[in-house]
Structures are given as structure tokens and as C-alpha cells.
Design a protein around this motif. Sequence first.
Motif, PDB file in Angstrom:
ATOM      1  N   LEU A 171       0.818  -1.214   0.000  1.00  0.00           N
ATOM      2  CA  LEU A 171       0.000   0.000   0.000  1.00  0.00           C
ATOM      3  C   LEU A 171       0.852   1.263   0.000  1.00  0.00           C
ATOM      4  N   LEU A 172       1.932   1.262   0.783  1.00  0.00           N
ATOM      5  CA  LEU A 172       2.636   2.508   1.068  1.00  0.00           C
ATOM      6  C   LEU A 172       3.866   2.772   0.211  1.00  0.00           C
ATOM      7  N   GLU A 173       4.393   1.767  -0.462  1.00  0.00           N
ATOM      8  CA  GLU A 173       5.607   2.019  -1.254  1.00  0.00           C
ATOM      9  C   GLU A 173       5.343   3.033  -2.374  1.00  0.00           C
ATOM     10  N   GLN A 174       4.223   2.878  -3.076  1.00  0.00           N
ATOM     11  CA  GLN A 174       3.904   3.831  -4.135  1.00  0.00           C
ATOM     12  C   GLN A 174       3.598   5.209  -3.555  1.00  0.00           C
ATOM     13  N   THR A 175       2.919   5.230  -2.410  1.00  0.00           N
ATOM     14  CA  THR A 175       2.621   6.509  -1.755  1.00  0.00           C
ATOM     15  C   THR A 175       3.902   7.216  -1.361  1.00  0.00           C
ATOM     16  N   HIS A 176       4.853   6.460  -0.826  1.00  0.00           N
ATOM     17  CA  HIS A 176       6.141   7.054  -0.433  1.00  0.00           C
ATOM     18  C   HIS A 176       6.867   7.620  -1.645  1.00  0.00           C
ATOM     19  N   GLU A 177       6.746   6.939  -2.781  1.00  0.00           N
ATOM     20  CA  GLU A 177       7.381   7.430  -4.013  1.00  0.00           C
ATOM     21  C   GLU A 177       6.692   8.683  -4.534  1.00  0.00           C
ATOM     22  N   ASP A 178       5.358   8.680  -4.500  1.00  0.00           N
ATOM     23  CA  ASP A 178       4.595   9.815  -5.038  1.00  0.00           C
ATOM     24  C   ASP A 178       4.599  11.023  -4.115  1.00  0.00           C
ATOM     25  N   ASP A 179       4.673  10.758  -2.821  1.00  0.00           N
ATOM     26  CA  ASP A 179       4.524  11.832  -1.828  1.00  0.00           C
ATOM     27  C   ASP A 179       5.567  11.644  -0.719  1.00  0.00           C
ATOM     28  N   PRO A 180       6.867  11.774  -1.062  1.00  0.00           N
ATOM     29  CA  PRO A 180       7.936  11.460  -0.100  1.00  0.00           C
ATOM     30  C   PRO A 180       7.937  12.366   1.128  1.00  0.00           C
ATOM     31  N   GLY A 181       7.276  13.504   1.046  1.00  0.00           N
ATOM     32  CA  GLY A 181       7.231  14.406   2.193  1.00  0.00           C
ATOM     33  C   GLY A 181       6.142  14.083   3.194  1.00  0.00           C
ATOM     34  N   TYR A 182       5.362  13.043   2.909  1.00  0.00           N
ATOM     35  CA  TYR A 182       4.266  12.698   3.825  1.00  0.00           C
ATOM     36  C   TYR A 182       4.818  11.798   4.929  1.00  0.00           C
ATOM     37  N   TYR A 183       5.129  12.414   6.043  1.00  0.00           N
ATOM     38  CA  TYR A 183       5.861  11.761   7.141  1.00  0.00           C
ATOM     39  C   TYR A 183       5.204  10.470   7.617  1.00  0.00           C
ATOM     40  N   TYR A 184       3.897  10.498   7.840  1.00  0.00           N
ATOM     41  CA  TYR A 184       3.230   9.362   8.468  1.00  0.00           C
ATOM     42  C   TYR A 184       3.274   8.113   7.591  1.00  0.00           C
ATOM     43  N   ALA A 185       3.182   8.302   6.272  1.00  0.00           N
ATOM     44  CA  ALA A 185       3.296   7.153   5.375  1.00  0.00           C
ATOM     45  C   ALA A 185       4.705   6.585   5.419  1.00  0.00           C
ATOM     46  N   THR A 186       5.699   7.474   5.461  1.00  0.00           N
ATOM     47  CA  THR A 186       7.091   7.034   5.472  1.00  0.00           C
ATOM     48  C   THR A 186       7.415   6.242   6.735  1.00  0.00           C
ATOM     49  N   VAL A 187       7.018   6.745   7.884  1.00  0.00           N
ATOM     50  CA  VAL A 187       7.370   6.073   9.139  1.00  0.00           C
ATOM     51  C   VAL A 187       6.591   4.765   9.295  1.00  0.00           C
ATOM     52  N   THR A 188       5.363   4.721   8.786  1.00  0.00           N
ATOM     53  CA  THR A 188       4.589   3.479   8.857  1.00  0.00           C
ATOM     54  C   THR A 188       5.189   2.429   7.925  1.00  0.00           C
ATOM     55  N   LEU A 189       5.654   2.856   6.768  1.00  0.00           N
ATOM     56  CA  LEU A 189       6.334   1.943   5.848  1.00  0.00           C
ATOM     57  C   LEU A 189       7.599   1.393   6.504  1.00  0.00           C
ATOM     58  N   ALA A 190       8.345   2.234   7.191  1.00  0.00           N
ATOM     59  CA  ALA A 190       9.549   1.782   7.896  1.00  0.00           C
ATOM     60  C   ALA A 190       9.199   0.733   8.951  1.00  0.00           C
ATOM     61  N   SER A 197      11.844  -9.994   9.330  1.00  0.00           N
ATOM     62  CA  SER A 197      13.181 -10.343   9.802  1.00  0.00           C
ATOM     63  C   SER A 197      14.283  -9.840   8.891  1.00  0.00           C
ATOM     64  N   ASP A 198      14.025  -9.705   7.610  1.00  0.00           N
ATOM     65  CA  ASP A 198      15.058  -9.268   6.677  1.00  0.00           C
ATOM     66  C   ASP A 198      14.896  -7.818   6.247  1.00  0.00           C
ATOM     67  N   GLY A 199      14.086  -7.057   6.991  1.00  0.00           N
ATOM     68  CA  GLY A 199      13.767  -5.703   6.553  1.00  0.00           C
ATOM     69  C   GLY A 199      14.511  -4.604   7.289  1.00  0.00           C
ATOM     70  N   GLY A 200      15.495  -4.957   8.129  1.00  0.00           N
ATOM     71  CA  GLY A 200      16.154  -3.956   8.958  1.00  0.00           C
ATOM     72  C   GLY A 200      16.818  -2.840   8.189  1.00  0.00           C
ATOM     73  N   ASP A 201      17.592  -3.193   7.140  1.00  0.00           N
ATOM     74  CA  ASP A 201      18.305  -2.174   6.366  1.00  0.00           C
ATOM     75  C   ASP A 201      17.321  -1.231   5.665  1.00  0.00           C
ATOM     76  N   LYS A 202      16.273  -1.822   5.097  1.00  0.00           N
ATOM     77  CA  LYS A 202      15.289  -0.995   4.401  1.00  0.00           C
ATOM     78  C   LYS A 202      14.545  -0.095   5.387  1.00  0.00           C
ATOM     79  N   ALA A 203      14.268  -0.622   6.571  1.00  0.00           N
ATOM     80  CA  ALA A 203      13.597   0.185   7.602  1.00  0.00           C
ATOM     81  C   ALA A 203      14.460   1.382   7.987  1.00  0.00           C
ATOM     82  N   ARG A 204      15.752   1.172   8.176  1.00  0.00           N
ATOM     83  CA  ARG A 204      16.650   2.279   8.535  1.00  0.00           C
ATOM     84  C   ARG A 204      16.729   3.323   7.418  1.00  0.00           C
ATOM     85  N   GLU A 205      16.712   2.840   6.195  1.00  0.00           N
ATOM     86  CA  GLU A 205      16.738   3.754   5.044  1.00  0.00           C
ATOM     87  C   GLU A 205      15.499   4.646   5.039  1.00  0.00           C
TER      88      GLU A 205
END
Length: 205
Positions: A171-190, A197-205
Amino acid sequence: EPIEGGQRHSFTTIALYVRGIAAHYANDPEKVKDYLTKVIKATQPEAGDTDNSFRRRAANAHYYIGITELNFGNTQKAVDCFDQANMLDPDGTDFLTKLVTAEAYAMKGPDDFGRAKEFITTVETGVDLKKDNEGNLATFYLHLRSRAVLMQANMAIVKREKSFPQVVKQLLEQTHEDDPGYYYATVTLAQAYHAQSDGGDKARE
């Protein structure tokens, strides 16, 4: 105060409306409900009003009373107010009220997620149509659409279905791409990446 001739001045619903909105921004919920309840009780337009402006004022009054009720945890009263606001919406394009209505239904719990999704779909369809007609979206409408997608992600999190991190990511990857300044979508995606278990690096990014 009494005015000339000893007659007591009667404020128009327009004045009461302005005072009610001012009370909202002044964080005075009692005055919000006092003034705006009088606005929604008006049965006819003021002199010079159009039907649209009369309906819009009543719709907005219901909206702000609903926000006040929601702030105090009176979710059902808030939903009732938002439903009234949507019915009074002259042209059906008040997407903010529709989105807040969806949020109020979602706050009632999973049994009302279906009703929330109906409003979310209306918002997404309306905003997408606006984009098709205008070529791109003003930041306000872009954020509305992002907020609608975020609500769906939040409902998936609340339901805690087995695959919810994957659903949230989709749900949120496209939103993060289209609207990178929308904080709540970004932090929820993180957080969704962090839940895997394998998402740590992507979460930090």
C-alpha cells in the motif's frame, strides 16, 4: 448589549458560524458547540445567501462539531455529525470531510472498517479524477490521497492478519514514491519493514 430603541441585536447565522470556527482554533470546545449548534438549527438562508452557501455553512458546522466530539472520544456522535456534513455537501467534493468520516468509522473498530473503506474509495476515486482533469495534484489533494492509503494500511495493522507487513508495504511504497514528504506514510512503511526479519536495512533507510 441592547442597541438603539431598546431592541436586542440578533446575530445572523453567518456571524455565529465565524465565531464558532474561531472558537475551534482558539481551543474552546464549549463555544464551538454552542455557536455551531445554532448554525445547524437555521432553517432558511440569510439575506443574500445562495442555497449552496447555506448548505456549505451547515455542512462545515457539522464537521467542526464532529471534530470536537471526536477529540473527546465521542466517536458515535462524531460519526453522526460527519454523516450529516456529507449529506449537506453541495457538490459532493468535500474530500477532507469524507476522509475524516472514514477515520471516525475506523476508530469505532474492525466491525466498521467496511464503512470506512467506502469513504476511502470515494476519496481516492474523486482525487484521481481531479488529477486526470487537471494533470497534477496540488499538495493538499496529494496529501489527502496519501492519508487515504495510510488509513488502509492502519486498518491492516489493527486487524493483524498474518501477512499484514506485506500488505502495508504494498500500500505505502507507491505513496512514499509519489509523496515522499508525507511523514506518516514514510514512518509506517519503515515499521512494516522492521516487522520482517530481513527488513532492517530498508527500515533504517
